[in-house]
Write a protein that holds these residues in place. Structure first.
Motif, PDB file in Angstrom:
ATOM      1  N   GLU A  98       0.822  -1.216   0.000  1.00  0.00           N
ATOM      2  CA  GLU A  98       0.000   0.000   0.000  1.00  0.00           C
ATOM      3  C   GLU A  98       0.856   1.266   0.000  1.00  0.00           C
ATOM      4  OE1 GLU A  98      -2.726  -0.217   3.208  1.00  0.00           O
ATOM      5  OE2 GLU A  98      -3.795  -1.959   2.431  1.00  0.00           O
ATOM      6  N   LEU A  99       1.792   1.337  -0.925  1.00  0.00           N
ATOM      7  CA  LEU A  99       2.632   2.515  -1.087  1.00  0.00           C
ATOM      8  C   LEU A  99       2.190   3.290  -2.320  1.00  0.00           C
ATOM      9  CD1 LEU A  99       6.172   0.942  -0.461  1.00  0.00           C
ATOM     10  CD2 LEU A  99       4.822   2.275   1.147  1.00  0.00           C
ATOM     11  N   THR A 100       2.244   4.618  -2.237  1.00  0.00           N
ATOM     12  CA  THR A 100       1.965   5.434  -3.410  1.00  0.00           C
ATOM     13  C   THR A 100       3.147   5.369  -4.364  1.00  0.00           C
ATOM     14  OG1 THR A 100       2.908   7.442  -2.431  1.00  0.00           O
ATOM     15  CG2 THR A 100       0.582   6.984  -1.978  1.00  0.00           C
ATOM     16  N   GLU A 101       2.957   5.935  -5.545  1.00  0.00           N
ATOM     17  CA  GLU A 101       4.018   5.880  -6.550  1.00  0.00           C
ATOM     18  C   GLU A 101       5.282   6.588  -6.070  1.00  0.00           C
ATOM     19  OE1 GLU A 101       4.313   7.868 -10.828  1.00  0.00           O
ATOM     20  OE2 GLU A 101       2.981   6.125 -10.844  1.00  0.00           O
ATOM     21  N   SER A 102       5.112   7.759  -5.465  1.00  0.00           N
ATOM     22  CA  SER A 102       6.280   8.488  -4.956  1.00  0.00           C
ATOM     23  C   SER A 102       6.922   7.753  -3.788  1.00  0.00           C
ATOM     24  CB  SER A 102       5.877   9.908  -4.544  1.00  0.00           C
ATOM     25  OG  SER A 102       4.881   9.878  -3.537  1.00  0.00           O
ATOM     26  N   GLN A 103       6.090   7.128  -2.940  1.00  0.00           N
ATOM     27  CA  GLN A 103       6.633   6.371  -1.810  1.00  0.00           C
ATOM     28  C   GLN A 103       7.390   5.136  -2.280  1.00  0.00           C
ATOM     29  OE1 GLN A 103       3.034   5.729   0.439  1.00  0.00           O
ATOM     30  NE2 GLN A 103       3.475   7.394   1.861  1.00  0.00           N
ATOM     31  N   ILE A 104       6.911   4.515  -3.343  1.00  0.00           N
ATOM     32  CA  ILE A 104       7.594   3.334  -3.873  1.00  0.00           C
ATOM     33  C   ILE A 104       8.999   3.695  -4.330  1.00  0.00           C
ATOM     34  CG2 ILE A 104       7.632   1.750  -5.836  1.00  0.00           C
ATOM     35  CD1 ILE A 104       4.653   1.431  -5.572  1.00  0.00           C
ATOM     36  N   GLU A 105       9.122   4.804  -5.052  1.00  0.00           N
ATOM     37  CA  GLU A 105      10.443   5.202  -5.550  1.00  0.00           C
ATOM     38  C   GLU A 105      11.375   5.579  -4.407  1.00  0.00           C
ATOM     39  OE1 GLU A 105      12.355   8.055  -9.050  1.00  0.00           O
ATOM     40  OE2 GLU A 105      10.192   7.966  -8.730  1.00  0.00           O
ATOM     41  N   GLY A 106      10.870   6.364  -3.448  1.00  0.00           N
ATOM     42  CA  GLY A 106      11.707   6.762  -2.320  1.00  0.00           C
ATOM     43  C   GLY A 106      12.042   5.595  -1.413  1.00  0.00           C
ATOM     44  N   SER A 107      11.042   4.748  -1.124  1.00  0.00           N
ATOM     45  CA  SER A 107      11.284   3.589  -0.266  1.00  0.00           C
ATOM     46  C   SER A 107      12.207   2.593  -0.939  1.00  0.00           C
ATOM     47  CB  SER A 107       9.952   2.920   0.085  1.00  0.00           C
ATOM     48  OG  SER A 107       9.114   3.797   0.791  1.00  0.00           O
ATOM     49  N   SER A 146      12.331   0.355   9.113  1.00  0.00           N
ATOM     50  CA  SER A 146      12.835   1.730   9.107  1.00  0.00           C
ATOM     51  C   SER A 146      11.903   2.699   9.809  1.00  0.00           C
ATOM     52  CB  SER A 146      13.055   2.195   7.664  1.00  0.00           C
ATOM     53  OG  SER A 146      11.832   2.214   6.950  1.00  0.00           O
ATOM     54  N   GLY A 147      10.730   2.217  10.271  1.00  0.00           N
ATOM     55  CA  GLY A 147       9.819   3.085  11.015  1.00  0.00           C
ATOM     56  C   GLY A 147       8.561   3.354  10.224  1.00  0.00           C
ATOM     57  N   PRO A 148       7.607   4.045  10.839  1.00  0.00           N
ATOM     58  CA  PRO A 148       6.336   4.333  10.172  1.00  0.00           C
ATOM     59  C   PRO A 148       6.526   5.259   8.991  1.00  0.00           C
ATOM     60  CG  PRO A 148       6.511   5.573  12.213  1.00  0.00           C
ATOM     61  CD  PRO A 148       7.676   4.614  12.193  1.00  0.00           C
ATOM     62  N   ARG A 149       5.708   5.055   7.974  1.00  0.00           N
ATOM     63  CA  ARG A 149       5.787   5.903   6.794  1.00  0.00           C
ATOM     64  C   ARG A 149       5.178   7.261   7.101  1.00  0.00           C
ATOM     65  NH1 ARG A 149       3.480   1.295   4.619  1.00  0.00           N
ATOM     66  NH2 ARG A 149       1.524   2.400   4.272  1.00  0.00           N
ATOM     67  N   LEU A 150       5.691   8.281   6.430  1.00  0.00           N
ATOM     68  CA  LEU A 150       5.134   9.614   6.593  1.00  0.00           C
ATOM     69  C   LEU A 150       3.780   9.672   5.909  1.00  0.00           C
ATOM     70  CD1 LEU A 150       8.286  11.825   5.905  1.00  0.00           C
ATOM     71  CD2 LEU A 150       7.257  11.263   8.103  1.00  0.00           C
ATOM     72  N   GLN A 151       2.820  10.228   6.575  1.00  0.00           N
ATOM     73  CA  GLN A 151       1.488  10.347   6.031  1.00  0.00           C
ATOM     74  C   GLN A 151       1.156  11.822   5.840  1.00  0.00           C
ATOM     75  OE1 GLN A 151      -0.287   7.780   5.120  1.00  0.00           O
ATOM     76  NE2 GLN A 151       1.120   6.243   5.946  1.00  0.00           N
ATOM     77  N   VAL A 152       0.404  12.104   4.774  1.00  0.00           N
ATOM     78  CA  VAL A 152      -0.028  13.471   4.527  1.00  0.00           C
ATOM     79  C   VAL A 152      -1.171  13.785   5.477  1.00  0.00           C
ATOM     80  CG1 VAL A 152      -0.987  15.069   2.842  1.00  0.00           C
ATOM     81  CG2 VAL A 152       0.657  13.326   2.121  1.00  0.00           C
ATOM     82  N   SER A 153      -1.024  14.796   6.273  1.00  0.00           N
ATOM     83  CA  SER A 153      -2.046  15.152   7.252  1.00  0.00           C
ATOM     84  C   SER A 153      -2.721  16.462   6.850  1.00  0.00           C
ATOM     85  CB  SER A 153      -1.420  15.302   8.648  1.00  0.00           C
ATOM     86  OG  SER A 153      -0.452  16.325   8.637  1.00  0.00           O
TER      87      SER A 153
END
Length: 204
Positions: A98-107, A146-153
């Motif tokens: 359940e990663l977004t496209e930008s999160q996939i590249e960064g992760s 590596s810890g919890p993913r950053l979420q847009v709040s």
């Protein structure tokens, strides 16, 4: 067949490079090659054989894209194709997370470094057809650890609580009609002090 077997089976004279783009100049494609080399080096991919394979595959894709859209530079097409290849590969590894496209590249970049991918699996970097299960699991585990993913709040503006100062300010609003009276009394007090000082000075 392993890489060492392939190298021993094929003499260096048999290794050929076929790249003949129909559009774009030689200088433009040389620039694209250099930028791709920098891009893949940013992943600490120091294995020159794998890096060269990726560059050539990316350039072939970029040549087809440039032929369809010659308004963009070969370098722009090359970097776009490299990122597309990376996202496709990482999407296969992080499927179901359940990663977004930008999160996939960064992760993916982070996970590849954390599991020491450049040293342990350099020949399998961006290889969708040959993905070692232990490499995929190591990259997934690195992201989980590596810890919890950053979420847009979403931040909703709220009134600032100023504590005592805020209460005094509200009280001040309620007592606004008496403000002039206090100022007048203060003015009389200052005038009385100044008058007393003046008289003392005159007496001396």
């Amino acid at each position: 067949m392993s890489l060492s077997d392939l190298q021993s089976a094929l003499p260096m004279e048999a290794v050929t490079i076929h790249f003949a783009p129909k559009t774009g100049s030689e200088e433009e494609w040389n620039e694209a090659y250099a930028r791709l080399a920098d891009y893949f080096r940013s992943f600490r991919l120091h294995n020159r054989i794998r890096r060269t394979q990726l560059i050539l595959e990316t350039l072939r894709r970029a040549a087809d894209a440039h032929e369809a859209d010659p308004k963009r530079t070969p370098t722009a097409h090359a970097i776009e194709q490299a990122r597309l290849m990376l996202r496709e590969w990482l999407g296969q590894i992080y499927e179901g997370m359940e990663l977004t496209e930008s999160q996939i590249e960064g992760s993916g970049r982070l996970g590849f470094h954390l599991c020491d991918g450049p040293t342990r699996w350099p020949h399998f970097f961006i290889d969708r057809d040959n993905l070692p299960p232990d490499m995929a699991e190591a990259m997934r585990s690195a992201i989980r650890a590596s810890g919890p993913r950053l979420q847009v709040s979403k931040m909703t503006p709220r009134a600032i609580d100023l504590g005592l100062f805020g209460d005094e300010e509200e009280d001040e609003t309620d007592r606004r009609p008496f403000a002039f009276v206090r100022y007048f009394v203060l003015l009389l007090f200052v005038a009385a002090v100044l008058t007393a000082v003046y008289r003392l000075t005159i007496d001396k």
